[in-house]
Design an enzyme around this catalytic site. Structure first.
Site, short mmCIF file in Angstrom:
data_model
loop_
_atom_site.label_atom_id
_atom_site.label_comp_id
_atom_site.label_asym_id
_atom_site.label_seq_id
_atom_site.Cartn_x
_atom_site.Cartn_y
_atom_site.Cartn_z
N GLY A 77 0.83 -1.20 0.00
CA GLY A 77 0.00 0.00 0.00
C GLY A 77 0.86 1.25 0.00
O GLY A 77 0.38 2.35 0.30
N ASP A 134 -0.97 -5.40 -7.89
CA ASP A 134 -2.29 -4.92 -7.51
C ASP A 134 -2.84 -6.03 -6.62
O ASP A 134 -2.82 -7.21 -7.02
CB ASP A 134 -3.12 -4.76 -8.79
CG ASP A 134 -4.51 -4.21 -8.51
OD1 ASP A 134 -5.18 -4.71 -7.58
OD2 ASP A 134 -4.93 -3.28 -9.21
N ILE A 135 -3.30 -5.70 -5.43
CA ILE A 135 -3.69 -6.77 -4.49
C ILE A 135 -4.89 -7.59 -4.97
O ILE A 135 -5.15 -8.66 -4.45
CB ILE A 135 -3.91 -6.25 -3.05
CG1 ILE A 135 -5.05 -5.24 -2.97
CG2 ILE A 135 -2.63 -5.70 -2.45
CD1 ILE A 135 -5.46 -4.92 -1.52
N ALA A 140 -5.80 -0.04 0.44
CA ALA A 140 -7.27 -0.06 0.51
C ALA A 140 -7.83 1.04 -0.37
O ALA A 140 -7.11 1.98 -0.72
CB ALA A 140 -7.73 0.17 1.96
N THR A 186 -9.81 3.91 0.12
CA THR A 186 -10.21 4.62 1.34
C THR A 186 -11.17 5.79 1.07
O THR A 186 -11.67 6.39 2.01
CB THR A 186 -8.96 5.17 2.07
OG1 THR A 186 -8.20 5.97 1.15
CG2 THR A 186 -8.09 4.07 2.61
N ASP A 192 -12.33 2.35 12.20
CA ASP A 192 -13.36 2.64 13.20
C ASP A 192 -14.75 2.42 12.61
O ASP A 192 -15.69 2.05 13.31
CB ASP A 192 -13.20 4.08 13.70
CG ASP A 192 -13.11 5.09 12.57
OD1 ASP A 192 -12.68 4.70 11.47
OD2 ASP A 192 -13.48 6.25 12.77
N TYR A 195 -18.01 1.53 2.30
CA TYR A 195 -16.62 1.44 2.80
C TYR A 195 -16.61 0.68 4.13
O TYR A 195 -15.82 -0.25 4.33
CB TYR A 195 -16.05 2.86 2.98
CG TYR A 195 -14.73 2.90 3.72
CD1 TYR A 195 -13.55 2.50 3.10
CD2 TYR A 195 -14.66 3.33 5.05
CE1 TYR A 195 -12.32 2.54 3.78
CE2 TYR A 195 -13.45 3.37 5.73
CZ TYR A 195 -12.28 2.97 5.09
OH TYR A 195 -11.09 3.00 5.77
N LYS A 215 -14.73 -2.81 5.17
CA LYS A 215 -13.71 -2.87 6.21
C LYS A 215 -14.10 -3.92 7.26
O LYS A 215 -13.27 -4.66 7.76
CB LYS A 215 -13.48 -1.51 6.87
CG LYS A 215 -12.91 -0.45 5.97
CD LYS A 215 -11.65 -0.88 5.22
CE LYS A 215 -10.41 -0.92 6.07
NZ LYS A 215 -9.20 -1.25 5.27
N1 LIG Z 1 -7.03 7.48 6.59
C1 LIG Z 1 -7.97 7.22 7.49
O1 LIG Z 1 -8.67 8.12 7.99
C2 LIG Z 1 -8.18 5.80 7.95
C3 LIG Z 1 -8.96 5.61 9.08
C4 LIG Z 1 -9.14 4.33 9.56
C5 LIG Z 1 -8.59 3.25 8.90
N2 LIG Z 1 -7.87 3.45 7.76
C6 LIG Z 1 -7.31 2.26 7.09
O2 LIG Z 1 -5.90 2.30 7.22
C7 LIG Z 1 -5.28 1.72 6.07
C8 LIG Z 1 -4.28 2.71 5.48
O3 LIG Z 1 -4.99 3.90 5.16
P1 LIG Z 1 -4.25 5.15 4.49
O4 LIG Z 1 -4.98 6.37 4.98
O5 LIG Z 1 -2.80 5.02 4.63
O6 LIG Z 1 -4.68 4.90 2.95
P2 LIG Z 1 -4.24 5.73 1.66
O7 LIG Z 1 -3.38 6.88 2.02
O8 LIG Z 1 -5.51 5.96 0.90
O9 LIG Z 1 -3.33 4.66 0.89
C9 LIG Z 1 -3.85 3.49 0.35
C10 LIG Z 1 -2.84 2.92 -0.62
O10 LIG Z 1 -3.37 1.71 -1.15
C11 LIG Z 1 -3.09 1.70 -2.54
N3 LIG Z 1 -4.03 0.84 -3.26
C12 LIG Z 1 -5.34 1.05 -3.49
N4 LIG Z 1 -5.85 0.04 -4.21
C13 LIG Z 1 -4.83 -0.84 -4.43
C14 LIG Z 1 -4.72 -2.08 -5.11
N5 LIG Z 1 -5.79 -2.63 -5.72
N6 LIG Z 1 -3.53 -2.72 -5.12
C15 LIG Z 1 -2.44 -2.17 -4.53
N7 LIG Z 1 -2.48 -0.99 -3.86
C16 LIG Z 1 -3.66 -0.34 -3.83
C17 LIG Z 1 -3.24 3.15 -2.95
O11 LIG Z 1 -2.62 3.36 -4.21
P3 LIG Z 1 -3.32 4.40 -5.23
O12 LIG Z 1 -3.20 5.74 -4.56
O13 LIG Z 1 -2.49 4.23 -6.44
O14 LIG Z 1 -4.74 3.97 -5.39
C18 LIG Z 1 -2.52 3.84 -1.79
O15 LIG Z 1 -1.12 3.87 -2.01
C19 LIG Z 1 -6.44 1.36 5.12
O16 LIG Z 1 -6.76 0.01 5.31
C20 LIG Z 1 -7.58 2.23 5.60
O17 LIG Z 1 -8.84 1.64 5.31
C21 LIG Z 1 -7.63 4.71 7.28
#
Ligand SMILES: NC(=O)c1ccc[n+]([C@@H]2O[C@H](COP(=O)([O-])OP(=O)(O)OC[C@H]3O[C@@H](n4cnc5c(N)ncnc54)[C@H](OP(=O)(O)O)[C@@H]3O)[C@@H](O)[C@H]2O)c1
Length: 247
Positions: A2, A27-28, A51, A53, A93, A102, A106
């Site tokens: 990711g 790609d996952i 994910a 997101t 959360d 979403y 999750k």
């Molecule tokens: N941010 C929040 O507020 C939040 C809150 C609670 C939980 N979470 C969880 O925490 C985790 C990390 O969140 P984050 O905020 O770091 O997310 P993020 O900044 O949106 O990063 C997600 C990464 O996943 C990549 N990705 C998406 N689809 C993919 C695929 N099919 N194959 C490979 N890579 C892929 C994206 O690449 P592209 O940009 O190229 O699509 C991006 O680099 C996630 O599971 C999220 O659900 C996030």
């Protein structure tokens, strides 16, 4: 996995020696590529930060949301199981009480990993943090409650959990249950800007259903001697990490 997402960046900063896997590697949702690559790389631990997101996109492209947020996680779990790697999944959360697509994905993603972490994440790219950092005012709700954790502290917590060999579903967060407005005031304080830039509102326009209470009880975490910080301490840790990253 990711990279270069928000959490993956913080993990890469904490463990510079860790292999960073982004879309260019796989790609996952591509099961055979995931299985082959993980088999070749032979990691000991895989942390999935990939994910979809964007909640609005999850609503509009539900098939893609399930493919990435659930099937993709299953692919990684299968690949890890085949080689005996420990698999960590990051949930949200929103899984507490699914109110949108979403959130449902999750919740479903929590079925596969050795360790699944539920958290509300933030970093400096959060719109309110970013606005405050630039001296702009923000309107934040007094009617929604949460205990968000920075990506910096979550990376540290993952390290603690791995060292203890913790398994199962673990909720992670900062110590206090705060309203969004209170969160903004703590951030303003950490950023040394006027807390009055944070305006209190009781309602906002939202096209998606929202959760009113997103508090994730961190007491079980403290019970296994994993540090649980106040939001003020957490924000200071994140700022420190940002500063050392830019040097
Ligand atoms: N941010 C929040 O507020 C939040 C809150 C609670 C939980 N979470 C969880 O925490 C985790 C990390 O969140 P984050 O905020 O770091 O997310 P993020 O900044 O949106 O990063 C997600 C990464 O996943 C990549 N990705 C998406 N689809 C993919 C695929 N099919 N194959 C490979 N890579 C892929 C994206 O690449 P592209 O940009 O190229 O699509 C991006 O680099 C996630 O599971 C999220 O659900 C996030």
């Amino acid at each position: 996995v990711g990279y270069p997402g928000r959490l993956a960046n913080a993990i890469a900063q904490r463990w510079p020696q860790a292999l960073r896997v982004g879309r260019a590697v796989f790609d996952i949702t591509d099961r055979s590529r995931v299985l082959d690559t993980i088999n070749q790389l032979r990691p000991v631990v895989v942390v999935n930060c990939a994910a979809l997101t964007d909640m609005k996109r999850c609503e509009q492209e539900q098939q893609l949301a399930w493919a990435v947020n659930v099937i993709g996680v299953r692919n990684l779990a299968e690949a890890c199981q085949r080689i005996g790697a420990f698999f960590v999944q990051i949930s949200s959360d929103y899984a507490l009480k699914p109110v949108n697509e979403y959130a449902w994905t999750k919740r479903a993603s929590e079925a596969f990993a050795d360790l699944t972490i539920r958290a509300k994440l933030y970093d400096h790219s959060h719109w309110a943090w970013d606005s405050l950092m630039h001296g702009s005012s923000v309107k934040l709700l007094t009617t929604e409650f949460l205990n968000p954790i920075s990506t910096t502290t979550l990376a540290l917590t993952i390290e603690h959990l791995l060292k203890r060999g913790t398994r199962g579903l673990v909720a992670v967060g900062t110590r206090e249950r705060l309203s969004f407005w209170e969160v903004g005031r703590v951030w303003a304080h950490a950023l040394r800007v006027n807390p009055d830039l944070v305006e209190a509102v009781e309602q906002i326009e939202s096209t998606l259903p929202r959760l009113v209470d997103m508090y994730l009880d961190p007491v079980p975490l403290a019970a296994i001697s994993i540090p649980v910080f106040s939001l003020e301490e957490d924000a200071a840790l994140h700022l420190e990490a940002m500063q050392s990253d830019s040097q």
